[in-house]
Design a protein around this motif. Structure first.
Motif, PDB file in Angstrom:
ATOM      1  N   GLY A  89      -8.431  13.510 -15.780  1.00 56.43           N
ATOM      2  CA  GLY A  89      -7.809  11.872 -15.702  1.00 56.43           C
ATOM      3  C   GLY A  89      -8.260  11.032 -16.315  1.00 56.43           C
ATOM      4  O   GLY A  89      -8.798  11.442 -17.600  1.00 56.43           O
ATOM      5  N   THR A  90      -7.949   9.687 -16.168  1.00 59.33           N
ATOM      6  CA  THR A  90      -8.633   8.682 -17.110  1.00 59.33           C
ATOM      7  C   THR A  90      -9.309   7.604 -16.082  1.00 59.33           C
ATOM      8  O   THR A  90      -9.211   7.492 -15.131  1.00 59.33           O
ATOM      9  N   LEU A  91     -10.603   7.261 -16.766  1.00 57.17           N
ATOM     10  CA  LEU A  91     -11.423   6.266 -16.070  1.00 57.17           C
ATOM     11  C   LEU A  91     -10.714   4.951 -15.784  1.00 57.17           C
ATOM     12  O   LEU A  91     -10.340   4.185 -17.082  1.00 57.17           O
ATOM     13  N   LEU A  92     -10.452   4.505 -14.690  1.00 57.57           N
ATOM     14  CA  LEU A  92      -9.580   3.490 -14.552  1.00 57.57           C
ATOM     15  C   LEU A  92     -10.486   2.055 -14.335  1.00 57.57           C
ATOM     16  O   LEU A  92      -9.994   1.010 -14.818  1.00 57.57           O
ATOM     17  N   SER A  93     -11.526   2.224 -13.561  1.00 49.78           N
ATOM     18  CA  SER A  93     -12.260   0.968 -13.402  1.00 49.78           C
ATOM     19  C   SER A  93     -13.672   1.549 -12.989  1.00 49.78           C
ATOM     20  O   SER A  93     -13.779   2.524 -12.367  1.00 49.78           O
ATOM     21  N   ALA A  94     -14.699   0.711 -13.046  1.00 52.92           N
ATOM     22  CA  ALA A  94     -16.019   1.078 -12.622  1.00 52.92           C
ATOM     23  C   ALA A  94     -16.683  -0.305 -12.247  1.00 52.92           C
ATOM     24  O   ALA A  94     -16.537  -1.578 -12.877  1.00 52.92           O
ATOM     25  N   ASP A  95     -17.489  -0.184 -11.070  1.00 52.58           N
ATOM     26  CA  ASP A  95     -18.280  -1.424 -10.830  1.00 52.58           C
ATOM     27  C   ASP A  95     -19.597  -0.824 -10.220  1.00 52.58           C
ATOM     28  O   ASP A  95     -19.879   0.166 -10.118  1.00 52.58           O
ATOM     29  N   ALA A  96     -20.377  -1.745  -9.402  1.00 57.50           N
ATOM     30  CA  ALA A  96     -21.575  -1.351  -8.877  1.00 57.50           C
ATOM     31  C   ALA A  96     -21.250  -0.406  -7.658  1.00 57.50           C
ATOM     32  O   ALA A  96     -22.252   0.492  -7.500  1.00 57.50           O
ATOM     33  N   HIS A  97     -20.322  -0.291  -7.160  1.00 59.74           N
ATOM     34  CA  HIS A  97     -19.858   0.427  -6.082  1.00 59.74           C
ATOM     35  C   HIS A  97     -19.648   1.855  -6.333  1.00 59.74           C
ATOM     36  O   HIS A  97     -19.403   2.562  -5.514  1.00 59.74           O
ATOM     37  N   GLY A  98     -19.307   2.007  -7.727  1.00 55.76           N
ATOM     38  CA  GLY A  98     -18.556   3.444  -8.134  1.00 55.76           C
ATOM     39  C   GLY A  98     -17.642   3.292  -9.291  1.00 55.76           C
ATOM     40  O   GLY A  98     -17.256   2.374 -10.022  1.00 55.76           O
ATOM     41  N   ALA A  99     -16.968   4.319  -9.301  1.00 55.68           N
ATOM     42  CA  ALA A  99     -15.759   4.518 -10.370  1.00 55.68           C
ATOM     43  C   ALA A  99     -14.432   4.819  -9.722  1.00 55.68           C
ATOM     44  O   ALA A  99     -14.527   5.888  -8.788  1.00 55.68           O
ATOM     45  N   HIS A 100     -13.303   4.480 -10.130  1.00 51.30           N
ATOM     46  CA  HIS A 100     -12.182   4.788  -9.869  1.00 51.30           C
ATOM     47  C   HIS A 100     -11.205   5.799 -10.936  1.00 51.30           C
ATOM     48  O   HIS A 100     -11.565   5.076 -12.175  1.00 51.30           O
ATOM     49  N   ARG A 170     -15.200   1.197  -0.172  1.00 53.81           N
ATOM     50  CA  ARG A 170     -14.463   2.229  -1.107  1.00 53.81           C
ATOM     51  C   ARG A 170     -14.347   3.671  -0.379  1.00 53.81           C
ATOM     52  O   ARG A 170     -13.463   4.314  -0.869  1.00 53.81           O
ATOM     53  N   GLU A 171     -15.131   4.026   0.526  1.00 55.75           N
ATOM     54  CA  GLU A 171     -15.022   5.414   0.978  1.00 55.75           C
ATOM     55  C   GLU A 171     -14.398   5.392   2.220  1.00 55.75           C
ATOM     56  O   GLU A 171     -14.181   6.817   2.730  1.00 55.75           O
ATOM     57  N   SER A 172     -13.939   4.210   2.764  1.00 52.56           N
ATOM     58  CA  SER A 172     -13.134   4.256   4.065  1.00 52.56           C
ATOM     59  C   SER A 172     -11.741   3.920   3.776  1.00 52.56           C
ATOM     60  O   SER A 172     -11.097   3.571   4.877  1.00 52.56           O
ATOM     61  N   GLY A 173     -11.415   3.652   2.463  1.00 52.56           N
ATOM     62  CA  GLY A 173     -10.026   3.290   2.058  1.00 52.56           C
ATOM     63  C   GLY A 173      -9.707   2.045   1.284  1.00 52.56           C
ATOM     64  O   GLY A 173      -8.706   1.766   0.907  1.00 52.56           O
ATOM     65  N   ALA A 174     -10.636   1.350   1.019  1.00 46.87           N
ATOM     66  CA  ALA A 174     -10.501   0.109   0.160  1.00 46.87           C
ATOM     67  C   ALA A 174     -10.122   0.495  -1.118  1.00 46.87           C
ATOM     68  O   ALA A 174     -10.688   1.399  -1.857  1.00 46.87           O
ATOM     69  N   ALA A 175      -8.960  -0.017  -1.815  1.00 47.27           N
ATOM     70  CA  ALA A 175      -8.589   0.444  -3.040  1.00 47.27           C
ATOM     71  C   ALA A 175      -8.508  -1.048  -3.964  1.00 47.27           C
ATOM     72  O   ALA A 175      -7.860  -1.734  -3.730  1.00 47.27           O
ATOM     73  N   PRO A 176      -9.182  -0.784  -5.176  1.00 47.32           N
ATOM     74  CA  PRO A 176      -9.012  -2.101  -5.934  1.00 47.32           C
ATOM     75  C   PRO A 176      -7.785  -1.997  -6.656  1.00 47.32           C
ATOM     76  O   PRO A 176      -7.287  -1.044  -7.133  1.00 47.32           O
TER      77      PRO A 176
END
Length: 208
Positions: A89-100, A170-176
């Motif tokens: 895919g494509t790396l959409l975003s990244a922060d200290a919590h991980g990457a989407h 992020r692992e329980s359903g939060a979506a940026p």
């Protein structure tokens, strides 16, 4: 990654405004509005498109509504990734919590810090993840092609209050989402990149 699944719906309602269309056209339109781009947790995936309609029966007029109700059996195409599957895919975003990561039609793919290439750390100044590859720092650049392995597919329970939404991880359903607003992901793919060949595709391409 994709599967064709047979479904049935005993109460497909055709509104009066659509009764001038053929039955097939009206039912197709209604099924697409009900199912396409919807997460079907009971089937284990996201409905991507309507594949075919196998049977339409009934045609009962609902008193007081003016709708005609049909019983329909049909097939849909599901996005249904499995554990161990490798997807690009494509790396959409990244922060200290991980990457989407996004694959275009689906973007709730999350790589937690524990599943990054080891050793990796997040650089607060440049706002990117860095993989220390034998002393060479490899940046995870947003917008680049990205290869990952599916670890798990989750269907979190929908939050009932604003407080529950705000408390999601992020692992329980939060979506940026764009603008930073809190959002809920009814389907979440947990991914891993801690293997050779995974992460940014450019890391593994031969240089001239």
């Amino acid at each position: 990654m994709f599967q064709i699944v047979a479904l049935s719906d005993g109460a497909v309602k055709i509104a009066p405004v659509n009764l001038g269309k053929s039955t097939l056209e009206a039912v197709t339109q209604e099924l697409e509005s009900l199912y396409v781009d919807k997460v079907l947790a009971e089937c284990g995936g996201l409905c991507v498109t309507l594949y075919s309609i196998t049977n339409i029966s009934g045609g009962t007029v609902l008193a007081g509504e003016g709708c005609v109700c049909f019983e329909v059996t049909f097939k849909v195409v599901l996005f249904k990734p499995f554990a161990g599957e490798v997807i690009e895919g494509t790396l959409l975003s990244a922060d200290a919590h991980g990457a989407h990561v996004s694959i275009g039609f689906f973007k709730d793919i999350f790589v937690p810090p524990t599943n990054m290439q080891a050793p990796s750390e997040y650089d607060d100044d440049s706002k990117v993840w860095m993989w220390d590859y034998d002393g060479e720092l490899m940046e995870m650049k947003v917008g680049e092609r990205f290869r990952f392995k599916v670890v798990a597919v989750r269907f979190p329970e929908s939050p009932k209050t604003a407080e529950e939404l705000a408390s999601l991880t992020r692992e329980s359903g939060a979506a940026p989402r764009d603008g930073g607003d809190a959002a809920f992901a009814p389907m979440l793919v947990i991914a891993d990149i801690n293997e050779d060949g995974l992460g940014l595709c450019s890391w593994w391409e031969e240089k001239d």
